[in-house]
Design an enzyme around this catalytic site. Structure first.
Site, PDB file in Angstrom:
ATOM      1  N   ASP A 104       0.866  -1.168   0.000  1.00 46.36           N
ATOM      2  CA  ASP A 104       0.000   0.000   0.000  1.00 46.36           C
ATOM      3  C   ASP A 104       0.915   1.235   0.000  1.00 46.36           C
ATOM      4  O   ASP A 104       2.135   1.146   0.131  1.00 46.36           O
ATOM      5  CB  ASP A 104      -0.965  -0.044   1.199  1.00 46.36           C
ATOM      6  CG  ASP A 104      -2.205   0.805   0.937  1.00 46.36           C
ATOM      7  OD1 ASP A 104      -3.228   0.597   1.581  1.00 46.36           O
ATOM      8  OD2 ASP A 104      -2.132   1.694   0.046  1.00 46.36           O
TER       9      ASP A 104
HETATM   10  C1  GLC Z   1      -4.383   4.198  -0.287  1.00 47.04           C
HETATM   11  C2  GLC Z   1      -5.276   3.053   0.110  1.00 47.04           C
HETATM   12  C3  GLC Z   1      -5.383   1.966  -0.920  1.00 47.04           C
HETATM   13  C4  GLC Z   1      -5.287   2.573  -2.311  1.00 47.04           C
HETATM   14  C5  GLC Z   1      -3.877   3.119  -2.458  1.00 47.04           C
HETATM   15  C6  GLC Z   1      -3.642   3.780  -3.826  1.00 47.04           C
HETATM   16  O1  GLC Z   1      -3.602   4.595   0.801  1.00 47.04           O
HETATM   17  O2  GLC Z   1      -5.008   2.438   1.349  1.00 47.04           O
HETATM   18  O3  GLC Z   1      -6.626   1.289  -0.709  1.00 47.04           O
HETATM   19  O4  GLC Z   1      -5.536   1.586  -3.298  1.00 47.04           O
HETATM   20  O5  GLC Z   1      -3.543   4.037  -1.424  1.00 47.04           O
HETATM   21  O6  GLC Z   1      -4.437   4.909  -3.964  1.00 47.04           O
END
Ligand code: GLC
Length: 708
Positions: free
Chosen positions: A265
């Site tokens: 993430d």
């Molecule tokens: C965010 C979220 C995740 C998302 C990613 C990209 O922090 O936790 O669900 O897909 O970043 O945007």
């Protein structure tokens, strides 16, 4: 490309090229400034332009023309002209926003989720995207956690059906197909178990609860072929998921057989330093690559450290190679080596984005998911003959798509006022939407019926939006009370992305509708439900508590050794509270219709089930009212005694049927030995002979499981 060609490509790549393939940065790095649409904190990391152009994938950049240009730029700077992957958060729609997933969960219709995911993929693919960061498959039993909006609720079995349906909808049978995009199941794992409902907080779950409840939906998504998975921000057992080798290599890849790309993430690799398990970015990179994390999203840990970790002999190059090969294989499955633009097409953008078919599907989805929680008889309203006051600023709000609808066209959002005026011009409706108490009370006093909109606009839920107290937002209780003093004939419509604790408001309302965050065109369906053109059929996929103090809560709880006896009031020496009931205000599975569905007794094909001889449980459902309607028929079971304590109820079947007024439907479910499996005292996934109860609707019956 053939497999051997991929291997040759990998062999020809330099170590720095390989490290580049494992970097994902926001598309804005390549264009002028800014992070919008931002999905994480602004970060301070330094990468050179050369490193940026070595990136193997790009985050949240879209648009056919834009991505074709960007792909050309990136490939021209790649020594082997390797195409980039374009990945984005298309959770519940691209430009056409469908209802938020917690609402979709209330439709009890996995087929609807598949159709919505396919529609979202069609729009996103036309816009040049290759991967979506969905389904979000996190089980959630605590609506203080704002990301419950993005989940489908509190039941492991239902979430698993939704997760597999979403993967099938996004990916189809062949990722090379136009209109299909790769699915990334997230967030692995147990992100929804954040302690105290506070986002990013640690998850304290036992091994058995992790496997039994939290992993079920990811497992289903992997089994359905999800091409990617994403690590969760949280720690489990005090080990951050992104650096958790046993969780990633042992459980996700080993036990579940996941062989796709594992992406961190946003900045989660670097955050293992903040968690306190890495001393610096070099150690953060080391722990993540050893845990099997392939792509580093929005941190510079890999790009600045992987090469040195290999040349210093800390890790073998093969560890980097396996990650790079998975990335190359994903690009190959998508056909990017043959067609780097894949589905990007201005013509298809024009044809599919916000097309009539998706508009209809958006309305259908809202119609299936909006949930009637209480109805003393006021609903549906007659179109004529009543003066109706619609009260509250949310009647004009366009902030009703959800914070993950980052690409949605907010200019197209239809508000409740617009829907009512467009669809029901003959109704006598006044609007008092300033939020002022006097205006509201005056409008209510002049009306025969009041529709008051309360709850949360989209800014209250989503990532990093936890609330300790999930009662009505500030000022809304006063607004309701001012209206209530002027007119008791109140229909309360709640908006929001989480269950809310609204016992007093519900008590004083004649009717309560949960409209959730219904999407671009969802207010049309709410208007149709209010005036009875649509008979509501939503049922809650997440419990509504009386108050935050009851949380976390779920219907499929354990009995404990001192369960509260049935009935009201406090019971000393039993599991209950001095000040509130144990039960939720509205339970999982609760949802009313404008008609009455009557269930016959359950008929079992046998009282004994064996592995070789499943049994069938059937009921007759009769529509005893005057209105046709849909009914989600739910099958639950209970294992009355096992080697470990088992929940007092577990959902194991859903069938949604349409029944005309006065008609009836035969609904059957097959119960097999597999239906009864669980993680036993030895953590083996198996069934145990013994007695079981099965429920369908409010009817129950017992049966036995016998060894063959
Ligand atoms: C965010 C979220 C995740 C998302 C990613 C990209 O922090 O936790 O669900 O897909 O970043 O945007």
């Amino acid at each position: 490309m053939e497999k051997n060609q991929l291997k040759s490509l990998l062999t020809d790549m330099s170590l720095s090229e390989k490290a580049g393939q494992l970097l994902q940065i926001h598309g804005r790095w390549f264009l002028e400034g800014g992070y919008e649409p931002s999905t994480g904190p602004a970060l301070e990391f330094e990468i050179t332009e050369e490193q940026a152009y070595s990136a193997g994938s790009v985050l949240n950049e879209t648009g056919a023309a834009n991505l074709k240009k960007l792909q050309d730029k990136i490939m021209s700077r790649q020594p082997h002209r390797i195409p980039a992957l374009f990945m984005a958060d298309v959770i519940h729609g691209y430009k056409t926003a469908f209802p938020v997933p917690i609402a979709l969960g209330c439709g009890f219709d996995p087929g609807l989720i598949e159709r919505i995911s396919a529609a979202a993929a069609k729009e996103a693919s036309a816009a040049g995207l290759h991967v979506t960061f969905a389904p979000m498959a996190d089980l959630v039993r605590d609506p203080r956690w704002g990301r419950c909006m993005e989940s489908t609720g509190e039941d492991p079995w239902l979430n698993a059906r939704y997760a597999e349906s979403a993967v099938n909808g996004f990916q189809g049978a062949d990722l090379k197909e136009k209109g299909k995009i790769a699915a990334c199941v997230k967030h692995f794992a147990a992100y929804g178990a954040a302690e105290a409902g506070r986002d990013y907080n640690s998850a304290e779950v036992s091994e058995r609860t992790l496997f039994e409840d939290y992993l079920a939906s990811y497992r289903a998504a992997v089994k359905a072929g999800a091409a990617l998975a994403m690590t969760a921000f949280n720690a489990i057992g005090r080990i951050p998921c992104t650096a958790n080798e046993r969780l990633m290599r042992g459980i996700l890849r080993g036990d579940m057989g996941f062989d796709g790309v594992l992406i961190s993430d946003y900045n989660a690799i670097e955050e293992t330093i903040t968690h306190g398990v890495s001393v610096d970015k070099r150690e953060a990179a080391l722990k993540a690559i050893k845990a099997g994390c392939d792509i580093d999203m929005m941190s510079d840990c890999y790009i600045h450290n992987l090469e040195r970790l290999v040349t210093d002999g800390i890790i073998p190059e093969s560890l980097v190679d396996e990650a790079v090969m998975r990335v190359l294989e994903l690009k190959n499955k998508l056909g990017l080596f043959e067609n780097p633009y894949k589905g990007a097409s201005a013509e298809d953008e024009h044809e599919f984005i916000l097309c009539e078919e998706h508009k209809r599907l958006s309305r259908e989805a809202a119609a299936e998911c909006i949930t009637l929680l209480k109805n003393g008889g006021m609903l549906p309203l007659p179109i004529k003959g009543k003066k109706i006051a619609v009260i509250g600023p949310l009647a004009d709000s366009k902030e009703i798509l959800g914070t993950w609808a980052i690409f949605a066209d907010r200019g197209r959002v239809v508000t409740l006022r617009q829907a009512l005026e467009e669809l029901y011009p003959e109704a006598e409706i006044s609007f008092a939407v300033s939020g002022g108490l006097d205006e509201a009370a005056g409008a209510a006093a002049d009306a025969d019926a009041v529709i008051i909109l309360l709850g949360e606009d989209e800014s209250f839920t989503g990532e990093s939006r936890s609330r300790a107290d999930i009662s009505l937002p500030e000022g809304q209780k006063e607004l309701f009370d001012a209206v209530y003093r002027a007119n008791k004939k109140i229909i309360t419509v709640l908006l929001g992305g989480r269950p809310l604790a609204i016992p007093e408001t519900a008590e004083k309302s004649e009717a309560v509708i949960m409209a959730w965050l219904p999407g671009t065109y969802g207010m049309y369906s709410l208007a149709d439900i209010i005036f009875g053109k649509i008979n509501p059929s939503g049922k809650l996929s997440m419990s509504f508590p009386y108050c935050s103090g009851q949380l976390p809560m779920s219907y499929n709880a354990l009995n404990t050794g001192r369960p509260k006896p049935k009935g009201d009031g406090f019971n000393l020496y039993f599991s209950n509270y001095l000040d509130v009931p144990n039960e939720p205000l509205y339970p999982f599975g609760h949802g009313l219709s404008y008609t009455e569905f009557e269930y016959s007794d359950i008929r079992l094909s046998s009282g004994v089930l064996t592995a070789g001889k499943p049994l069938t449980a059937s009921v007759t459902v009769r529509n005893a009212g005057k209105t046709a309607g849909k009914e989600s028929v739910l099958l639950y079971i209970r294992d009355l005694k096992a080697s470990v304590a088992r929940p007092i109820r577990e959902l194991r079947g859903v069938k949604k049927v349409f029944i005309p007024a006065g008609g009836e439907a035969e609904v059957s479910f097959e119960i097999t030995e597999e239906t009864l499996r669980f993680y036993d005292i030895n953590m083996e996934y198996k069934s145990e002979p013994g007695e079981f109860t099965v429920w369908i609707g409010d009817k129950d019956m017992n049966f036995s499981l016998r060894d063959d």
